[in-house]
Design a protein around this motif. Structure first.
Motif, PDB file in Angstrom:
ATOM      1  N   LYS A  88      24.881  17.164  18.403  1.00 47.33           N
ATOM      2  CA  LYS A  88      25.394  17.848  19.630  1.00 47.33           C
ATOM      3  C   LYS A  88      24.844  16.823  20.677  1.00 47.33           C
ATOM      4  O   LYS A  88      24.025  16.063  20.361  1.00 47.33           O
ATOM      5  CB  LYS A  88      24.810  19.120  19.383  1.00 47.33           C
ATOM      6  N   ASN A  89      25.380  17.289  21.902  1.00 50.45           N
ATOM      7  CA  ASN A  89      24.871  16.644  23.135  1.00 50.45           C
ATOM      8  C   ASN A  89      23.647  16.506  23.221  1.00 50.45           C
ATOM      9  O   ASN A  89      22.490  17.697  23.067  1.00 50.45           O
ATOM     10  CB  ASN A  89      25.628  17.410  24.452  1.00 50.45           C
ATOM     11  N   ASN A 114      31.902   9.628  26.435  1.00 50.88           N
ATOM     12  CA  ASN A 114      31.644  10.533  27.587  1.00 50.88           C
ATOM     13  C   ASN A 114      30.317  10.743  28.108  1.00 50.88           C
ATOM     14  O   ASN A 114      29.558  10.987  27.088  1.00 50.88           O
ATOM     15  CB  ASN A 114      32.410  11.931  27.532  1.00 50.88           C
ATOM     16  N   SER A 115      29.657  10.908  29.178  1.00 50.68           N
ATOM     17  CA  SER A 115      28.475  11.036  29.669  1.00 50.68           C
ATOM     18  C   SER A 115      28.575  11.740  30.968  1.00 50.68           C
ATOM     19  O   SER A 115      29.461  11.963  31.638  1.00 50.68           O
ATOM     20  CB  SER A 115      27.584   9.819  29.525  1.00 50.68           C
ATOM     21  N   GLN A 133      27.010  18.721  36.593  1.00 51.73           N
ATOM     22  CA  GLN A 133      27.244  17.623  36.033  1.00 51.73           C
ATOM     23  C   GLN A 133      28.200  16.808  36.802  1.00 51.73           C
ATOM     24  O   GLN A 133      29.291  17.246  37.069  1.00 51.73           O
ATOM     25  CB  GLN A 133      27.332  17.487  34.461  1.00 51.73           C
ATOM     26  N   ASP A 135      30.320  13.912  36.212  1.00 55.62           N
ATOM     27  CA  ASP A 135      30.661  12.988  34.931  1.00 55.62           C
ATOM     28  C   ASP A 135      31.144  11.651  35.059  1.00 55.62           C
ATOM     29  O   ASP A 135      31.537  11.251  36.037  1.00 55.62           O
ATOM     30  CB  ASP A 135      31.927  13.807  34.406  1.00 55.62           C
ATOM     31  N   GLU A 137      32.837   8.439  32.247  1.00 54.64           N
ATOM     32  CA  GLU A 137      33.201   8.178  30.660  1.00 54.64           C
ATOM     33  C   GLU A 137      33.922   6.870  30.688  1.00 54.64           C
ATOM     34  O   GLU A 137      34.214   6.092  31.662  1.00 54.64           O
ATOM     35  CB  GLU A 137      34.068   9.214  30.467  1.00 54.64           C
ATOM     36  N   GLU A 154      27.750  21.863  32.232  1.00 52.04           N
ATOM     37  CA  GLU A 154      27.402  21.730  31.049  1.00 52.04           C
ATOM     38  C   GLU A 154      26.758  23.239  30.559  1.00 52.04           C
ATOM     39  O   GLU A 154      26.126  23.608  31.271  1.00 52.04           O
ATOM     40  CB  GLU A 154      26.238  20.677  30.861  1.00 52.04           C
ATOM     41  N   GLN A 243      23.170  12.811  30.076  1.00 48.84           N
ATOM     42  CA  GLN A 243      23.809  13.445  28.940  1.00 48.84           C
ATOM     43  C   GLN A 243      24.243  12.233  28.229  1.00 48.84           C
ATOM     44  O   GLN A 243      24.576  11.380  28.639  1.00 48.84           O
ATOM     45  CB  GLN A 243      24.927  14.241  29.386  1.00 48.84           C
ATOM     46  N   HIS A 245      26.621  12.249  24.797  1.00 45.02           N
ATOM     47  CA  HIS A 245      27.481  13.159  24.241  1.00 45.02           C
ATOM     48  C   HIS A 245      27.645  12.634  22.616  1.00 45.02           C
ATOM     49  O   HIS A 245      27.460  11.598  22.208  1.00 45.02           O
ATOM     50  CB  HIS A 245      28.981  12.725  24.595  1.00 45.02           C
TER      51      HIS A 245
END
Length: 262
Positions: A88-89, A114-115, A133, A135, A137, A154, A243, A245
């Motif tokens: 999981k993240n 993705n982060s 967040q 984002d 990616e 998130e 994060q 992902h």
């Protein structure tokens, strides 16, 4: 019977309400315009004094699963591989201090997924974060980048504003996790804004949180603006975190991570 040539005037209270709404919308436009000007000027002006959040050599001040996070040659790296995966993240959180109103700057590269950077967030479990967040990616959606720069939460209200959107987020008492979202303007098309994101080099990210206004900027281009009026969910301050992902192998790299409080 005579037919009136015009409809009767609306009640005075309705006129006043309409006028008040127009004033509010005008105020929002002024605030956003001022924010855009400040952001544009800050790209070209001499940088003010910032406080580093990453020393370039260690993860001092940061907490996360050390299977995924490391410091290397002045770069903060988060990485999963085919052999070292996360189900999981997972997150790397800065635990020395919470931040409310601030300008955060950093450079990033991302390969394979993705982060994003969390802000005004909170730890809800070990290495699990909830909150706003910004984002970023790779081009992971059939060769396109859909999410970099968007306004997201998130483990909460999720998608609130796509890249290019200027949105107002309002409370929804009947379903607090699904707020009422009004798109009031645009800063450009998502596809056009994506063209300003580099795929072979470093990207410069600026995140501004000031009161209930949030601005995400990549490489000098405003990507999204969120105005959070959701009193049921909005936070005045919180932690900053990265994060990583879950999913296919992913590598994120950040450097020159610095912040100034507003």
């Amino acid at each position: 019977m005579a037919v009136p040539l015009s409809s009767p005037s609306p009640p005075e209270s309705n006129v006043l309400d309409t006028f008040a709404l127009a004033c509010v919308r005008s105020a929002y436009r002024s605030i956003l315009f001022a924010s855009f000007i400040v952001a544009a000027v800050s790209v070209n002006a001499d940088e003010p004094v910032f406080t580093p959040l990453f020393d370039g050599d260690t993860l001092e001040g940061w907490e996360g699963d050390d299977r995924f996070w490391r410091a290397e040659d002045g770069v903060l790296i988060g990485q999963t591989t085919a052999d070292v995966r996360t189900e999981k993240n997972t997150f790397l959180a800065y635990t020395k201090k919470d931040f409310g109103d601030f300008e955060l700057r950093f450079s990033y590269r991302v390969t394979g997924g993705n982060s994003g950077v969390q802000y005004r967030s909170e730890l809800i479990n070990k290495w699990v974060v909830k909150g706003l967040q910004a984002d970023f990616e790779d081009q992971m959606h059939q060769g396109k980048d859909k999410f970099s720069g968007m306004f997201f939460e998130e483990n909460g209200r999720m998608f609130m504003g796509q890249r290019g959107d200027v949105v107002i987020v309002r409370s929804n008492p009947t379903n607090p996790k699904k707020p009422r979202i009004e798109k009031i303007a645009t800063v450009g098309s998502g596809d056009e804004l994506e063209t300003h994101i580099k795929r072979d080099g470093w990207n410069d990210y600026v995140v501004i949180a000031n009161g209930n206004v949030f601005i995400h900027i990549i490489n000098g281009h405003v990507m999204s603006v969120g105005i959070d009026e959701d009193e049921l969910n909005a936070k005045a301050s919180g932690i900053i975190a990265w994060q990583l992902h879950a999913g296919p192998p992913l590598k994120i790299e950040m450097k020159n991570v610095r912040i100034r409080e507003l």
